[in-house]
Design a protein around this motif. Structure first.
Motif, PDB file in Angstrom:
ATOM      1  N   SER A  26       0.834  -1.199   0.000  1.00  0.00           N
ATOM      2  CA  SER A  26       0.000   0.000   0.000  1.00  0.00           C
ATOM      3  C   SER A  26       0.872   1.255   0.000  1.00  0.00           C
ATOM      4  CB  SER A  26      -0.927  -0.010   1.225  1.00  0.00           C
ATOM      5  OG  SER A  26      -1.765   1.120   1.219  1.00  0.00           O
ATOM      6  N   VAL A  27       0.241   2.379  -0.243  1.00  0.00           N
ATOM      7  CA  VAL A  27       0.978   3.650  -0.297  1.00  0.00           C
ATOM      8  C   VAL A  27       0.531   4.601   0.816  1.00  0.00           C
ATOM      9  CG1 VAL A  27       1.409   3.515  -2.776  1.00  0.00           C
ATOM     10  CG2 VAL A  27      -0.715   4.572  -1.961  1.00  0.00           C
ATOM     11  N   ASP A  28      -0.237   4.081   1.813  1.00  0.00           N
ATOM     12  CA  ASP A  28      -0.663   4.964   2.879  1.00  0.00           C
ATOM     13  C   ASP A  28       0.492   5.200   3.850  1.00  0.00           C
ATOM     14  OD1 ASP A  28      -0.441   2.608   4.276  1.00  0.00           O
ATOM     15  OD2 ASP A  28      -2.590   2.301   4.487  1.00  0.00           O
ATOM     16  N   SER A  29       0.250   6.079   4.839  1.00  0.00           N
ATOM     17  CA  SER A  29       1.316   6.484   5.756  1.00  0.00           C
ATOM     18  C   SER A  29       1.801   5.320   6.612  1.00  0.00           C
ATOM     19  CB  SER A  29       0.825   7.635   6.640  1.00  0.00           C
ATOM     20  OG  SER A  29      -0.341   7.240   7.366  1.00  0.00           O
ATOM     21  N   LYS A  30       0.890   4.434   6.990  1.00  0.00           N
ATOM     22  CA  LYS A  30       1.299   3.297   7.820  1.00  0.00           C
ATOM     23  C   LYS A  30       2.236   2.370   7.047  1.00  0.00           C
ATOM     24  CE  LYS A  30      -1.724   1.255  10.436  1.00  0.00           C
ATOM     25  NZ  LYS A  30      -2.839   0.397  10.948  1.00  0.00           N
ATOM     26  N   SER A  31       1.913   2.078   5.781  1.00  0.00           N
ATOM     27  CA  SER A  31       2.761   1.209   4.986  1.00  0.00           C
ATOM     28  C   SER A  31       4.116   1.854   4.714  1.00  0.00           C
ATOM     29  CB  SER A  31       2.074   0.866   3.662  1.00  0.00           C
ATOM     30  OG  SER A  31       0.869   0.163   3.893  1.00  0.00           O
ATOM     31  N   THR A 119       0.820  10.161  16.503  1.00  0.00           N
ATOM     32  CA  THR A 119       0.222   9.301  15.504  1.00  0.00           C
ATOM     33  C   THR A 119       1.162   8.186  15.085  1.00  0.00           C
ATOM     34  OG1 THR A 119      -1.084  11.152  14.679  1.00  0.00           O
ATOM     35  CG2 THR A 119      -0.863   9.249  13.222  1.00  0.00           C
ATOM     36  N   SER A 120       2.448   8.551  14.861  1.00  0.00           N
ATOM     37  CA  SER A 120       3.412   7.535  14.458  1.00  0.00           C
ATOM     38  C   SER A 120       3.660   6.541  15.575  1.00  0.00           C
ATOM     39  CB  SER A 120       4.731   8.196  14.030  1.00  0.00           C
ATOM     40  OG  SER A 120       5.334   8.865  15.125  1.00  0.00           O
ATOM     41  N   ARG A 121       3.562   7.027  16.847  1.00  0.00           N
ATOM     42  CA  ARG A 121       3.730   6.100  17.961  1.00  0.00           C
ATOM     43  C   ARG A 121       2.611   5.057  17.955  1.00  0.00           C
ATOM     44  NH1 ARG A 121       6.708   8.356  22.728  1.00  0.00           N
ATOM     45  NH2 ARG A 121       7.817  10.184  22.004  1.00  0.00           N
ATOM     46  N   SER A 122       1.362   5.505  17.733  1.00  0.00           N
ATOM     47  CA  SER A 122       0.268   4.547  17.716  1.00  0.00           C
ATOM     48  C   SER A 122       0.401   3.592  16.538  1.00  0.00           C
ATOM     49  CB  SER A 122      -1.076   5.286  17.640  1.00  0.00           C
ATOM     50  OG  SER A 122      -1.175   6.030  16.428  1.00  0.00           O
ATOM     51  N   TYR A 123       0.896   4.075  15.392  1.00  0.00           N
ATOM     52  CA  TYR A 123       1.135   3.194  14.268  1.00  0.00           C
ATOM     53  C   TYR A 123       2.169   2.137  14.618  1.00  0.00           C
ATOM     54  CZ  TYR A 123      -1.540   5.756  10.769  1.00  0.00           C
ATOM     55  OH  TYR A 123      -2.551   6.323  10.039  1.00  0.00           O
ATOM     56  N   ASP A 124       3.205   2.519  15.353  1.00  0.00           N
ATOM     57  CA  ASP A 124       4.220   1.544  15.756  1.00  0.00           C
ATOM     58  C   ASP A 124       3.573   0.392  16.520  1.00  0.00           C
ATOM     59  OD1 ASP A 124       7.068   3.721  16.457  1.00  0.00           O
ATOM     60  OD2 ASP A 124       6.317   2.891  14.604  1.00  0.00           O
ATOM     61  N   LEU A 125       2.783   0.720  17.509  1.00  0.00           N
ATOM     62  CA  LEU A 125       2.159  -0.310  18.335  1.00  0.00           C
ATOM     63  C   LEU A 125       1.142  -1.113  17.541  1.00  0.00           C
ATOM     64  CD1 LEU A 125       1.673   1.652  21.688  1.00  0.00           C
ATOM     65  CD2 LEU A 125       3.523   0.121  21.017  1.00  0.00           C
TER      66      LEU A 125
END
Length: 490
Positions: A26-31, A119-125
């Motif tokens: 995917s090309v979203d921020s999480k990917s 936000t990036s911290r929650s993505y990490d978890l």
């Protein structure tokens, strides 16, 4: 040289689970965040740590950091549990304090970067949680460690060893793992001479690292779990020459049978036109017969394989060993070798499996009455060639299902004891499932043949076959009364 100049071919990597594929495609921020930090995430779930002599003298001044190894690079594995007062690392994270596994993995490898937003911290978890669930569901090595965790939860004081067997020498049809959860009995039979020295035995808590062999089939899966999400084997010394495919026959929870019917002359199919009402290789119209459509979709569709799924078990040398997909055919016929070519019209009907549209070219021949009656995979074929009969009767000589079990003493000092009897610790067992036990208790036929066929050994005078061992005395062999026996002399 690693592939023996083309004589061996490593099995292709299985395609990752669909949700995992979406994460790195995917090309979203999480990917994007995952792909940028994929090495870090792999280290979080790695079973082993990299070893070697690190040359740190090169990092002087303000130049970018350089990581340089001197000598040989290798990987090490620790014990199942950390020593008292130490934090869990690598494979220990699959066993120790798994109630807090997400935070343990995050903190063991530094946690979110200091300049990360909330936000990036929650993505990490979230990514760590997702990878944990994905590996728990698919990775065979992870499941082995989770079994150790469950055992330790039931009895925290037990002293365990986990052995990852390195040798792959048994027949896959006989020693294959069960594909369903079932109760089974292991009956000790013949023994192997020794335990392969490249097996990995992980102790409960030793505080020491052991170097694992790069020739162990689980070597790559232990170090790179995100590249091998299923925990499947990599290269090994005894790898078979040119990706060999064996059929899983038992250990599926319920037994299945191969049946060959010899029809009476009045009931045999005289022409190929009579095949169509009995054997079908087409997807039914969902509006005309929704029940049959659903059954064909669930039980009688082969694949997807080929280019859509190169890791399908039927793939050999990048081709389907079952010759799917078939060709469209407007009428049923029989080829020059006696193999039936069933009608498979290009009528636009299809089913979708694993995101792939499959049409009549992927239908396994079936009988609609049997399919509705038993609601299971029942492959029906019109048999006109001898090879089909040979295929059926080879199962009589295949032998019973078996399993290999290793009994390891809990005393850690036994590893240094030369008097350990490895034969008593390594058992080659007969595997009897609950279904097979019931089948034999009620004395149902395992093999049935009607009419009975008895082999009649006979020979001309002085032309009988003689079977003997290499160290047998030739005079004793010739004096056996059975040598001269014949079914025509009594």
């Amino acid at each position: 040289m690693c592939c023996g100049y083309g004589k061996v071919e490593l099995p292709p990597l299985k395609e990752a689970p669909s949700s995992y594929r979406n994460l790195y495609r995917s090309v979203d921020s999480k990917s994007k965040h995952f792909m940028k930090n994929i090495r870090r995430y792999d280290s979080m779930f790695s079973f082993t740590s990299m070893g070697g002599k690190v040359d740190s003298s090169i990092n002087r001044g303000n130049a970018p950091y350089i990581f340089r190894l001197s000598g040989q690079n290798y990987h090490s594995m620790g014990s199942l549990l950390p020593t008292p007062g130490s934090r869990p690392k690598f494979c220990q994270l699959y066993i120790y304090d798994t109630e807090n596994e997400i935070s343990n993995r995050s903190t063991s490898f530094g946690g979110p970067t200091s300049n990360s937003t909330s936000t990036s911290r929650s993505y990490d978890l979230q990514i760590i949680e997702f990878l944990k669930v994905m590996l728990d569901s698919n990775n065979a090595l992870v499941k082995s460690y989770r079994m150790v965790r469950d055992t330790l939860h039931e009895n925290p004081f037990v002293n365990l060893k986990l052995k990852l067997i390195g040798k792959r020498e048994q027949d896959g049809r006989t020693y294959n793992l069960p594909t369903s959860s079932e109760v089974a009995a292991l009956v000790v039979g013949d023994f192997c001479d020794s335990i392969e020295k490249r097996d990995i035995a992980v102790q409960t808590s030793s505080g020491l690292l052991q170097r694992i062999s790069e020739l162990h089939p689980s070597y790559l899966a232990l170090q790179y779990p995100l590249l091998f999400p299923y925990g499947d084997d990599g290269y090994r010394v005894d790898i078979l020459h040119r990706v060999v495919y064996t059929i899983e026959f038992q250990k599926r929870g319920l037994p299945h049978s191969h049946v060959c019917l010899f029809m009476h002359a009045n009931c045999k199919l005289p022409t190929v036109e009579d095949i169509d009402p009995i054997i079908s290789a087409e997807i039914p119209n969902i509006d005309d017969d929704p029940e049959l459509y659903s059954l064909v979709k669930e039980f009688m569709i082969h694949g997807p394989c080929g280019a859509e799924n190169l890791n399908c078990p039927c793939m050999v040398d990048r081709k389907c060993s079952k010759n799917f997909p078939k060709q469209f055919c407007d009428h049923t016929s029989v080829d020059s070798n006696g193999f039936p070519l069933y009608r498979r019209k290009n009528d636009g009907h299809f089913v979708e499996k694993s995101g792939v549209q499959l049409d009549n070219k992927n239908v396994v021949p079936y009988n609609k009455y049997l399919l509705k009656r038993y609601q299971a995979h029942i492959n029906i074929e019109w048999c006109k060639q001898g090879s089909s009969i040979k295929y059926l009767f080879k199962y009589i000589n295949k032998g019973p299902n078996r399993a290999t079990v290793s009994m390891v003493p809990s005393n850690n000092d036994s590893d240094n004891n030369d008097a350990v009897d490895e034969i008593k610790e390594h058992y080659d067992c007969r595997y009897i499932s609950a279904c097979e036990a019931s089948w034999r208790i009620f004395k149902y036929d395992v093999h049935y043949r009607y009419p009975d066929v008895i082999r009649l050994p006979f020979h001309l005078p002085d032309q009988q076959q003689v079977v003997y061992e290499a160290d047998d005395d030739i005079e004793d062999v010739l004096d056996r009364t059975s040598v001269a026996s014949s079914m025509f002399t009594s």
